[in-house]
Every structure is written in C-alpha cells, then in structure tokens.
Design an enzyme around this catalytic site. Structure first.
Site, PDB file in Angstrom:
ATOM      1  N   ARG A  13       0.814  -1.222   0.000  1.00  0.00           N
ATOM      2  CA  ARG A  13       0.000   0.000   0.000  1.00  0.00           C
ATOM      3  C   ARG A  13       0.844   1.266   0.000  1.00  0.00           C
ATOM      4  O   ARG A  13       0.357   2.363  -0.202  1.00  0.00           O
ATOM      5  CB  ARG A  13      -0.878   0.008   1.243  1.00  0.00           C
ATOM      6  CG  ARG A  13      -2.083  -0.897   1.061  1.00  0.00           C
ATOM      7  CD  ARG A  13      -3.213  -0.276   1.822  1.00  0.00           C
ATOM      8  NE  ARG A  13      -4.460  -0.929   1.576  1.00  0.00           N
ATOM      9  CZ  ARG A  13      -5.409  -1.044   2.500  1.00  0.00           C
ATOM     10  NH1 ARG A  13      -5.204  -0.595   3.726  1.00  0.00           N
ATOM     11  NH2 ARG A  13      -6.552  -1.608   2.188  1.00  0.00           N
ATOM     12  N   SER A 108      18.216   2.338   1.586  1.00  0.00           N
ATOM     13  CA  SER A 108      18.063   3.776   1.376  1.00  0.00           C
ATOM     14  C   SER A 108      19.451   4.400   1.219  1.00  0.00           C
ATOM     15  O   SER A 108      20.434   3.877   1.763  1.00  0.00           O
ATOM     16  CB  SER A 108      17.402   4.368   2.619  1.00  0.00           C
ATOM     17  OG  SER A 108      17.578   5.766   2.662  1.00  0.00           O
ATOM     18  N   SER A 109      19.517   5.549   0.553  1.00  0.00           N
ATOM     19  CA  SER A 109      20.820   6.221   0.379  1.00  0.00           C
ATOM     20  C   SER A 109      21.351   6.771   1.700  1.00  0.00           C
ATOM     21  O   SER A 109      22.528   7.124   1.790  1.00  0.00           O
ATOM     22  CB  SER A 109      20.719   7.351  -0.648  1.00  0.00           C
ATOM     23  OG  SER A 109      19.747   8.286  -0.248  1.00  0.00           O
ATOM     24  N   CYS A 110      20.513   6.830   2.748  1.00  0.00           N
ATOM     25  CA  CYS A 110      21.005   7.360   4.027  1.00  0.00           C
ATOM     26  C   CYS A 110      21.878   6.358   4.782  1.00  0.00           C
ATOM     27  O   CYS A 110      22.389   6.668   5.851  1.00  0.00           O
ATOM     28  CB  CYS A 110      19.853   7.838   4.898  1.00  0.00           C
ATOM     29  SG  CYS A 110      18.835   6.509   5.492  1.00  0.00           S
ATOM     30  N   TYR A 137      17.129   5.111  11.467  1.00  0.00           N
ATOM     31  CA  TYR A 137      16.610   4.495  10.237  1.00  0.00           C
ATOM     32  C   TYR A 137      17.761   3.873   9.440  1.00  0.00           C
ATOM     33  O   TYR A 137      17.656   2.745   8.942  1.00  0.00           O
ATOM     34  CB  TYR A 137      15.903   5.574   9.416  1.00  0.00           C
ATOM     35  CG  TYR A 137      15.314   5.097   8.120  1.00  0.00           C
ATOM     36  CD1 TYR A 137      14.157   4.315   8.112  1.00  0.00           C
ATOM     37  CD2 TYR A 137      15.874   5.443   6.894  1.00  0.00           C
ATOM     38  CE1 TYR A 137      13.592   3.891   6.914  1.00  0.00           C
ATOM     39  CE2 TYR A 137      15.318   5.028   5.696  1.00  0.00           C
ATOM     40  CZ  TYR A 137      14.176   4.251   5.714  1.00  0.00           C
ATOM     41  OH  TYR A 137      13.621   3.829   4.521  1.00  0.00           O
ATOM     42  N   LYS A 141      18.418  -0.016   8.287  1.00  0.00           N
ATOM     43  CA  LYS A 141      18.591  -0.413   6.883  1.00  0.00           C
ATOM     44  C   LYS A 141      19.933  -1.126   6.674  1.00  0.00           C
ATOM     45  O   LYS A 141      20.030  -2.066   5.882  1.00  0.00           O
ATOM     46  CB  LYS A 141      18.468   0.817   5.969  1.00  0.00           C
ATOM     47  CG  LYS A 141      17.033   1.337   5.884  1.00  0.00           C
ATOM     48  CD  LYS A 141      16.142   0.313   5.213  1.00  0.00           C
ATOM     49  CE  LYS A 141      14.702   0.731   5.087  1.00  0.00           C
ATOM     50  NZ  LYS A 141      13.855  -0.352   4.538  1.00  0.00           N
ATOM     51  N   HIS A 180       8.418  13.576   3.087  1.00  0.00           N
ATOM     52  CA  HIS A 180       9.660  14.015   2.451  1.00  0.00           C
ATOM     53  C   HIS A 180       9.436  15.364   1.757  1.00  0.00           C
ATOM     54  O   HIS A 180       8.299  15.829   1.629  1.00  0.00           O
ATOM     55  CB  HIS A 180      10.126  12.970   1.432  1.00  0.00           C
ATOM     56  CG  HIS A 180      10.620  11.719   2.065  1.00  0.00           C
ATOM     57  ND1 HIS A 180       9.862  10.571   2.155  1.00  0.00           N
ATOM     58  CD2 HIS A 180      11.800  11.432   2.670  1.00  0.00           C
ATOM     59  CE1 HIS A 180      10.555   9.641   2.773  1.00  0.00           C
ATOM     60  NE2 HIS A 180      11.735  10.124   3.110  1.00  0.00           N
TER      61      HIS A 180
HETATM   62  O1  GFB Z   1      13.077  14.853   1.966  1.00  0.00           O
HETATM   63  P1  GFB Z   1      13.641  15.162   3.296  1.00  0.00           P
HETATM   64  O2  GFB Z   1      12.681  15.251   4.432  1.00  0.00           O
HETATM   65  O3  GFB Z   1      14.702  14.082   3.692  1.00  0.00           O
HETATM   66  O4  GFB Z   1      14.400  16.574   3.228  1.00  0.00           O
HETATM   67  P2  GFB Z   1      16.286  13.803   3.624  1.00  0.00           P
HETATM   68  C1  GFB Z   1      15.306  16.887   2.205  1.00  0.00           C
HETATM   69  C2  GFB Z   1      15.733  18.340   2.333  1.00  0.00           C
HETATM   70  O5  GFB Z   1      14.619  19.192   2.014  1.00  0.00           O
HETATM   71  C3  GFB Z   1      16.209  18.767   3.726  1.00  0.00           C
HETATM   72  C4  GFB Z   1      14.506  20.219   2.980  1.00  0.00           C
HETATM   73  O6  GFB Z   1      17.326  19.614   3.572  1.00  0.00           O
HETATM   74  C5  GFB Z   1      15.007  19.557   4.253  1.00  0.00           C
HETATM   75  O7  GFB Z   1      15.364  20.525   5.236  1.00  0.00           O
HETATM   76  N1  GFB Z   1      13.115  20.689   3.016  1.00  0.00           N
HETATM   77  C6  GFB Z   1      12.692  21.941   2.634  1.00  0.00           C
HETATM   78  C7  GFB Z   1      12.029  20.013   3.458  1.00  0.00           C
HETATM   79  N2  GFB Z   1      11.384  22.078   2.861  1.00  0.00           N
HETATM   80  C8  GFB Z   1      10.931  20.890   3.356  1.00  0.00           C
HETATM   81  C9  GFB Z   1       9.649  20.450   3.779  1.00  0.00           C
HETATM   82  O8  GFB Z   1       8.645  21.161   3.745  1.00  0.00           O
HETATM   83  N3  GFB Z   1       9.570  19.158   4.213  1.00  0.00           N
HETATM   84  C10 GFB Z   1      10.659  18.325   4.258  1.00  0.00           C
HETATM   85  N4  GFB Z   1      10.500  17.073   4.680  1.00  0.00           N
HETATM   86  N5  GFB Z   1      11.901  18.751   3.906  1.00  0.00           N
HETATM   87  C11 GFB Z   1      15.429  11.531   4.510  1.00  0.00           C
HETATM   88  C12 GFB Z   1      15.849  10.638   5.641  1.00  0.00           C
HETATM   89  O9  GFB Z   1      16.370  12.542   4.529  1.00  0.00           O
HETATM   90  O10 GFB Z   1      15.495  10.919   3.250  1.00  0.00           O
HETATM   91  C13 GFB Z   1      15.336   9.268   5.508  1.00  0.00           C
HETATM   92  O11 GFB Z   1      15.511  11.252   6.873  1.00  0.00           O
HETATM   93  C14 GFB Z   1      15.448   8.704   4.115  1.00  0.00           C
HETATM   94  O12 GFB Z   1      15.994   8.467   6.421  1.00  0.00           O
HETATM   95  C15 GFB Z   1      14.958   9.670   3.088  1.00  0.00           C
HETATM   96  O13 GFB Z   1      16.785   8.337   3.830  1.00  0.00           O
HETATM   97  C16 GFB Z   1      15.157   9.197   1.675  1.00  0.00           C
HETATM   98  O14 GFB Z   1      16.725  13.521   2.232  1.00  0.00           O
HETATM   99  O15 GFB Z   1      17.063  14.871   4.320  1.00  0.00           O
END
Ligand code: GFB
Length: 312
Positions: A13, A108-110, A137, A141, A180
């Site tokens: 889902r 994941s790439s993290c 996380y 992984k 995200h």
């Molecule tokens: O996509 P995101 O939450 O995850 O954030 P990561 C990516 C970037 O976008 C960060 C910025 O630098 C955030 O500060 N950003 C700007 C925002 N505006 C926003 C918003 O409104 N919401 C969010 N969420 N971000 C995750 C990991 O990291 O990526 C996980 O925490 C996983 O573990 C995933 O690996 C793929 O790319 O930083």
C-alpha cells in the site's frame, strides 16, 4: 521468476510497494500476494511465520518499512529503529525458513556516511559517521543489508539488496510534518496558490543537494534486479543527477503555478549536505531511469490533484 510464480510484495500500500505491484501486473506476473498492515502486523514474529507457512511465496519484495522525511526520522527515532528492525528480521528469517527462491531487500541512500565522497559508491558503506537526523533508520537499513549477506553466506539464500535514492510518485505521504520534501512542497505550493498566500515556508537553507527518482522507475529497477541479478553486493538505484533544494522548490513552484515568495526557515535541519548515488553498477547491469524530474513532478502534481482527498 515465472509469470505464475507466487510473489509476495511486503508493503504493497506504500509508494514503493504499490509501484512494484503495478509493475509486476504490467509485466504479466499474475500471482502477487499482499496483506495490509491490519491483516498482518509485520512486527509480529509468529504472525509473519504463519503467513509464510500458509502462503509459501517463491519471491519476496521487501518494500515494507516505517519511513518519513527528515523531521519524522529525527523525532520518532525509537519507532524508526524498532519497527524497521523487526519487519526486516521477521521477513528475512521466514523467507529462509520457508525456502523462498529469492528475496529483494530495499534500503536507502542514508546508509552512507554523512560526509562520504560523492557520488556514493556502494563500497563506501560503513566508512564513516552517519547523518544524525536519520541515524536510527540508517542503522536499521544497514542491518537489513547485513541480514541478507549473512543468510546468503551461512545458508546459501539468494537474498539481494538495492539502495534507492530519494523517491517520489503516486501514493506518497503528504502529511506536512512526516513527509519528504517533494510531496511537502507540492502540497504547500498548491494550498498557497488556492488560498492566495503571499509566501510559502521551506525548511533549511536550500543549499543541500538531493537526487530524486520516480517510484515507477524504482519499481522497474527492482523487477529488473529480481529477474537478472543474483550477487551478494548491493546495488544503488538512482538517476545519477541531483539538484539543490532551492532549485527543486523553484521547479515545484513553477509546476504548480504559484506566484508568491519562498521563505527559508533555518530553524529546521538541512540534513546531509549531499547524497548523490553512483549508479555505474546498475548501468553496467543494463538498467537506466526513464522519467526525468520535470516530467515526474508534473505527473505527480496531476496525481495529487486527482487523489487530494485521499492524500490530505
Ligand atoms: O526529503 P527530506 O525530508 O529528507 O528533506 P532527507 C530533504 C531536504 O529538504 C532537507 C529540505 O534539507 C530539508 O530541510 N526541506 C525543505 C524540506 N522544505 C521541506 C519540507 O517542507 N519538508 C521536508 N520534509 N523537507 C530523509 C531521511 O532525509 O530521506 C530518511 O531522513 C530517508 O531516512 C529519506 O533516507 C530518503 O533527504 O534529508
């Protein structure tokens, strides 16, 4: 994998699992097994063992996980570690016990160190410290990758792993705290446009760089690996191209047709400065992405408009 093989997609889902299920159906695999989380709690060892004993899948796509954006990862640290460890351990162990032919685990790439050289080659795993906001996380992984390697070496299981970059597409999470960046920006710009708001708040400084892959491309790569790849070494899945968060925000803003301002909230974390995948292993195997970012964002915005009531 035969067209009538019994294929279990764990997490069907979610954005990734639903894309894999669509891809399998499109390719003529007609024996796909699924369970919702209310039918089967993957954190429950006995329930997972019973499910494998009853359904006896031949192939398993392990796309079930507790996932979220930078804020959710940083706040729900215990849940991200505990839930993901249990889900992976239960499914991988049951796949071994019930002699599944092949399993694909999604990471994941993290998993890569925060300051690893770019682009990220598969061999950089465990070569440095992780990004603190998503360390739990990432540890879960990494444990999943190591489980696949260990069951392969001790028991001869054909368990493979793939590491996707940041993903987007249909059935994404649009909750503004938990999501995200890409779905968050689609929703924020759309709502600001409808409500004539003068500005939209964007997190961090805008300088981090991220790579984005459409979930349908990821699903195609996963089915490709399931059909063709049998080695221990895990494989990065991405486009090999990245953008700054500022450029991404401008692109989403233009796609949505919002005309106000961007305001950067630097109290929110930036996370890893950059995580660009080295996709040469995947390219050598013969797979490349098809959906470019501009086209993918336009399609995802249309999907958001069609399904807004379910998503928001
Ligand atoms: O996509 P995101 O939450 O995850 O954030 P990561 C990516 C970037 O976008 C960060 C910025 O630098 C955030 O500060 N950003 C700007 C925002 N505006 C926003 C918003 O409104 N919401 C969010 N969420 N971000 C995750 C990991 O990291 O990526 C996980 O925490 C996983 O573990 C995933 O690996 C793929 O790319 O930083």
């Amino acid at each position: 994998m035969h067209k009538n093989s019994r294929i279990y997609v764990a997490g069907h889902r979610g954005m990734v699992g639903s894309a894999i299920t669509r891809c399998l159906h499109n390719k003529g695999y007609h024996n796909v097994i699924t369970r919702t989380s209310s039918e089967l709690d993957l954190r429950n060892q006995a329930a997972v063992a019973d499910f494998f004993a009853e359904e006896k899948p031949d192939y398993v796509f392990l796309a079930a996980a507790k996932v979220g954006g930078i804020w959710a990862n940083n706040i729900y640290r215990a849940d991200f570690l505990y839930d993901n460890l249990l889900i992976e351990a239960n499914i991988i162990h049951s796949a071994y016990r019930h002699q599944v032919d092949k399993l694909l685990f999604l990471g994941s790439s993290c998993i890569y160190p925060k300051l690893a050289p770019q682009p990220l080659k598969e061999e950089y795993l465990l070569s440095g410290y992780l990004e603190p906001t998503n360390e739990p996380y990432a540890i879960a992984k990494i444990a999943g990758i190591k489980l696949c390697e260990a069951y392969r070496s001790q028991y001869g299981c054909n368990f493979i792993s793939a590491m996707p970059t940041n993903l987007y597409g249909p059935n994404d999470n649009y909750d503004l705290q938990g999501s995200h960046v890409l779905p968050a920006l689609i929703r924020k710009f759309h709502e600001a446009k409808i409500e004539n708001q003068p500005f939209v708040e964007v997190w961090g400084t805008g300088s981090p760089r991220r790579e984005f892959l459409h979930a349908d491309d990821l699903a195609d790569a996963c089915v490709f690996l399931m059909e063709t790849y049998n080695d221990e070494a895990f494989v990065n899945i991405g486009t090999g191209e990245d953008v700054t968060i500022r450029a991404l925000a401008e692109l989403v803003k233009e796609t949505v047709g919002y005309e106000g301002e961007l305001r950067w909230n630097t109290d929110k974390p930036d996370g890893t400065p950059r995580k660009l995948m080295d996709v040469s292993r995947l390219h050598q195997l013969g797979w490349q992405h098809r959906i470019e970012l501009t086209e993918g964002i336009a399609a995802t915005y249309q999907d958001f408009l069609r399904n807004q009531e379910a998503y928001v």
